[in-house]
Scaffold this motif. Structure first.
Motif, PDB file in Angstrom:
ATOM      1  N   THR A 172     -86.301 -26.716  40.049  1.00 18.78           N
ATOM      2  CA  THR A 172     -85.902 -27.078  41.402  1.00 18.78           C
ATOM      3  C   THR A 172     -87.175 -27.012  42.232  1.00 18.78           C
ATOM      4  OG1 THR A 172     -83.663 -26.242  41.143  1.00 18.78           O
ATOM      5  CG2 THR A 172     -84.480 -26.488  43.393  1.00 18.78           C
ATOM      6  N   LEU A 173     -87.573 -28.164  42.767  1.00 26.37           N
ATOM      7  CA  LEU A 173     -88.838 -28.294  43.476  1.00 26.37           C
ATOM      8  C   LEU A 173     -88.597 -28.388  44.973  1.00 26.37           C
ATOM      9  CD1 LEU A 173     -90.447 -31.020  41.186  1.00 26.37           C
ATOM     10  CD2 LEU A 173     -90.767 -28.546  41.035  1.00 26.37           C
ATOM     11  N   HIS A 174     -89.449 -27.724  45.740  1.00 21.36           N
ATOM     12  CA  HIS A 174     -89.449 -27.834  47.197  1.00 21.36           C
ATOM     13  C   HIS A 174     -90.702 -28.587  47.617  1.00 21.36           C
ATOM     14  CE1 HIS A 174     -86.637 -24.184  48.132  1.00 21.36           C
ATOM     15  NE2 HIS A 174     -86.020 -25.182  47.540  1.00 21.36           N
ATOM     16  N   PHE A 175     -90.544 -29.471  48.596  1.00 21.71           N
ATOM     17  CA  PHE A 175     -91.676 -30.231  49.125  1.00 21.71           C
ATOM     18  C   PHE A 175     -91.715 -30.104  50.640  1.00 21.71           C
ATOM     19  CE2 PHE A 175     -90.586 -32.302  45.162  1.00 21.71           C
ATOM     20  CZ  PHE A 175     -91.824 -32.452  44.564  1.00 21.71           C
ATOM     21  N   TRP A 231     -97.466 -35.444  37.764  1.00 22.13           N
ATOM     22  CA  TRP A 231     -96.030 -35.683  37.859  1.00 22.13           C
ATOM     23  C   TRP A 231     -95.445 -35.009  39.099  1.00 22.13           C
ATOM     24  CZ3 TRP A 231     -92.119 -32.074  37.789  1.00 22.13           C
ATOM     25  CH2 TRP A 231     -92.394 -30.809  37.258  1.00 22.13           C
ATOM     26  N   PHE A 232     -96.065 -33.905  39.545  1.00 19.85           N
ATOM     27  CA  PHE A 232     -95.612 -33.268  40.779  1.00 19.85           C
ATOM     28  C   PHE A 232     -95.775 -34.215  41.969  1.00 19.85           C
ATOM     29  CE2 PHE A 232     -96.742 -29.355  38.371  1.00 19.85           C
ATOM     30  CZ  PHE A 232     -95.523 -28.709  38.447  1.00 19.85           C
ATOM     31  N   LYS A 253     -93.434 -38.007  45.990  1.00 23.14           N
ATOM     32  CA  LYS A 253     -93.225 -39.323  46.609  1.00 23.14           C
ATOM     33  C   LYS A 253     -91.755 -39.695  46.579  1.00 23.14           C
ATOM     34  CE  LYS A 253     -95.883 -42.800  46.263  1.00 23.14           C
ATOM     35  NZ  LYS A 253     -96.726 -43.932  45.907  1.00 23.14           N
ATOM     36  N   ALA A 254     -91.110 -39.451  45.453  1.00 22.77           N
ATOM     37  CA  ALA A 254     -89.686 -39.774  45.335  1.00 22.77           C
ATOM     38  C   ALA A 254     -88.854 -38.938  46.295  1.00 22.77           C
ATOM     39  CB  ALA A 254     -89.214 -39.568  43.898  1.00 22.77           C
ATOM     40  N   ALA A 255     -89.236 -37.681  46.478  1.00 20.37           N
ATOM     41  CA  ALA A 255     -88.481 -36.797  47.359  1.00 20.37           C
ATOM     42  C   ALA A 255     -88.680 -37.136  48.827  1.00 20.37           C
ATOM     43  CB  ALA A 255     -88.892 -35.341  47.111  1.00 20.37           C
ATOM     44  N   CYS A 256     -89.886 -37.557  49.184  1.00 21.96           N
ATOM     45  CA  CYS A 256     -90.242 -37.692  50.598  1.00 21.96           C
ATOM     46  C   CYS A 256     -90.227 -39.114  51.133  1.00 21.96           C
ATOM     47  CB  CYS A 256     -91.632 -37.093  50.821  1.00 21.96           C
ATOM     48  SG  CYS A 256     -91.727 -35.317  50.508  1.00 21.96           S
ATOM     49  N   GLU A 257     -90.313 -40.119  50.286  1.00 19.83           N
ATOM     50  CA  GLU A 257     -90.457 -41.496  50.770  1.00 19.83           C
ATOM     51  C   GLU A 257     -89.172 -42.284  50.550  1.00 19.83           C
ATOM     52  OE1 GLU A 257     -94.013 -43.339  49.297  1.00 19.83           O
ATOM     53  OE2 GLU A 257     -95.212 -41.530  49.664  1.00 19.83           O
ATOM     54  N   LYS A 258     -88.593 -42.746  51.644  1.00 16.54           N
ATOM     55  CA  LYS A 258     -87.316 -43.477  51.582  1.00 16.54           C
ATOM     56  C   LYS A 258     -87.430 -44.762  50.776  1.00 16.54           C
ATOM     57  CE  LYS A 258     -84.650 -40.810  54.045  1.00 16.54           C
ATOM     58  NZ  LYS A 258     -83.585 -40.060  53.387  1.00 16.54           N
ATOM     59  N   HIS A 273     -90.847 -48.781  41.640  1.00 13.40           N
ATOM     60  CA  HIS A 273     -91.900 -47.766  41.533  1.00 13.40           C
ATOM     61  C   HIS A 273     -91.978 -47.219  40.104  1.00 13.40           C
ATOM     62  CE1 HIS A 273     -91.225 -48.008  45.869  1.00 13.40           C
ATOM     63  NE2 HIS A 273     -92.477 -47.613  45.973  1.00 13.40           N
ATOM     64  N   SER A 274     -91.697 -48.088  39.144  1.00 14.40           N
ATOM     65  CA  SER A 274     -91.822 -47.771  37.708  1.00 14.40           C
ATOM     66  C   SER A 274     -90.938 -46.609  37.277  1.00 14.40           C
ATOM     67  CB  SER A 274     -93.286 -47.476  37.341  1.00 14.40           C
ATOM     68  OG  SER A 274     -94.093 -48.590  37.629  1.00 14.40           O
ATOM     69  N   MET A 275     -89.761 -46.492  37.896  1.00 16.90           N
ATOM     70  CA  MET A 275     -88.788 -45.489  37.498  1.00 16.90           C
ATOM     71  C   MET A 275     -87.617 -46.194  36.827  1.00 16.90           C
ATOM     72  SD  MET A 275     -89.001 -43.231  41.007  1.00 16.90           S
ATOM     73  CE  MET A 275     -87.689 -42.112  40.578  1.00 16.90           C
ATOM     74  N   VAL A 276     -87.030 -45.552  35.831  1.00  9.85           N
ATOM     75  CA  VAL A 276     -85.943 -46.149  35.052  1.00  9.85           C
ATOM     76  C   VAL A 276     -84.686 -45.301  35.207  1.00  9.85           C
ATOM     77  CG1 VAL A 276     -85.165 -46.822  32.741  1.00  9.85           C
ATOM     78  CG2 VAL A 276     -87.573 -47.099  33.384  1.00  9.85           C
ATOM     79  N   PHE A 277     -83.602 -45.928  35.656  1.00 13.89           N
ATOM     80  CA  PHE A 277     -82.343 -45.219  35.850  1.00 13.89           C
ATOM     81  C   PHE A 277     -81.797 -44.748  34.511  1.00 13.89           C
ATOM     82  CE2 PHE A 277     -77.637 -45.246  36.325  1.00 13.89           C
ATOM     83  CZ  PHE A 277     -77.543 -44.224  37.248  1.00 13.89           C
TER      84      PHE A 277
END
Length: 198
Positions: A111-114, A152-153, A158-163, A172-176
């Motif tokens: 569980t990561l906090h940003f 990777w952090f 970026k995923a956590a903070c950027e809408k 953004h090169s992510m795969v569901f």
């Protein structure tokens, strides 16, 4: 989108197995990524009916030592009075467990906090599933750190903070991967379709 297409696009990511996999992929790999990304304009992970929203976002190494990282794009705010603090879950999966390692970890859940404005992060809590089925929990969180934008952090941040990443993760090169409630189910799904157990 069919699960076969998702698996095919994800396989392309793991075949190149590098931190900048998308940039270093072959023309065929890029074409597959473009096809998968263009077939879905966006995926709204905030839907109340979706308990989790797992994406593969980072991978390294070659078989049989591949590792990948997944994150849950159900972004949370653990302190409602602090809009700058964001929390997400991420999972590190190892294809092969090192028999000589002291901790024989199948996968780790963080569980990561940003702190988005400051570009700082910390591991708030986590646990590891060992190859004997036991769980090892972290006894305390880590300190706040920065300067990890190219790891990777940084990508998780970026995923956590950027809408724009949250609304168009495929771009953004992510795969569901799926909406599995338990991280272990996401790991099992990925292993059954992408990796053979070593």
């Amino acid at each position: 989108m069919s699960r076969a297409l998702i698996a095919l696009a994800a396989t392309a990511l793991f075949a190149v197995a590098s931190p900048s996999a998308h940039a270093q992929s072959t023309a065929l790999d890029r074409a597959m990524w473009d096809m998968e990304a263009s077939s879905m304009k966006s995926r709204d992970c905030s839907a109340a009916t979706m308990p989790r929203c797992w994406y593969v976002f980072f991978a390294i190494n070659e078989a049989p030592q591949r590792q990948l990282w997944m994150l849950d794009l159900k972004v949370r705010n653990p302190e409602p009075k602090n809009a700058n603090l964001i929390e997400i879950d991420a999972v590190e999966v190892r294809e092969t467990v090192d028999p000589a390692a002291a901790d024989r970890e199948e996968f780790l859940v963080y569980t990561l906090h940003f702190k988005c404005k400051e570009k700082m992060f910390r591991i708030a809590r986590g646990y590891a599933l060992l190859d004997d089925g036991s769980i090892k929990r972290a006894t305390e969180g880590s300190d706040w750190v920065g300067g990890m934008e190219n790891s990777w952090f940084g990508l998780a941040g970026k995923a956590a903070c950027e809408k724009n990443v949250q609304m168009l993760p495929n771009g953004h090169s992510m795969v569901f991967l799926g909406d599995f409630y338990r991280p272990v189910d996401a790991v099992d799904f990925m292993r059954s379709r992408l990796w053979k157990k070593a």
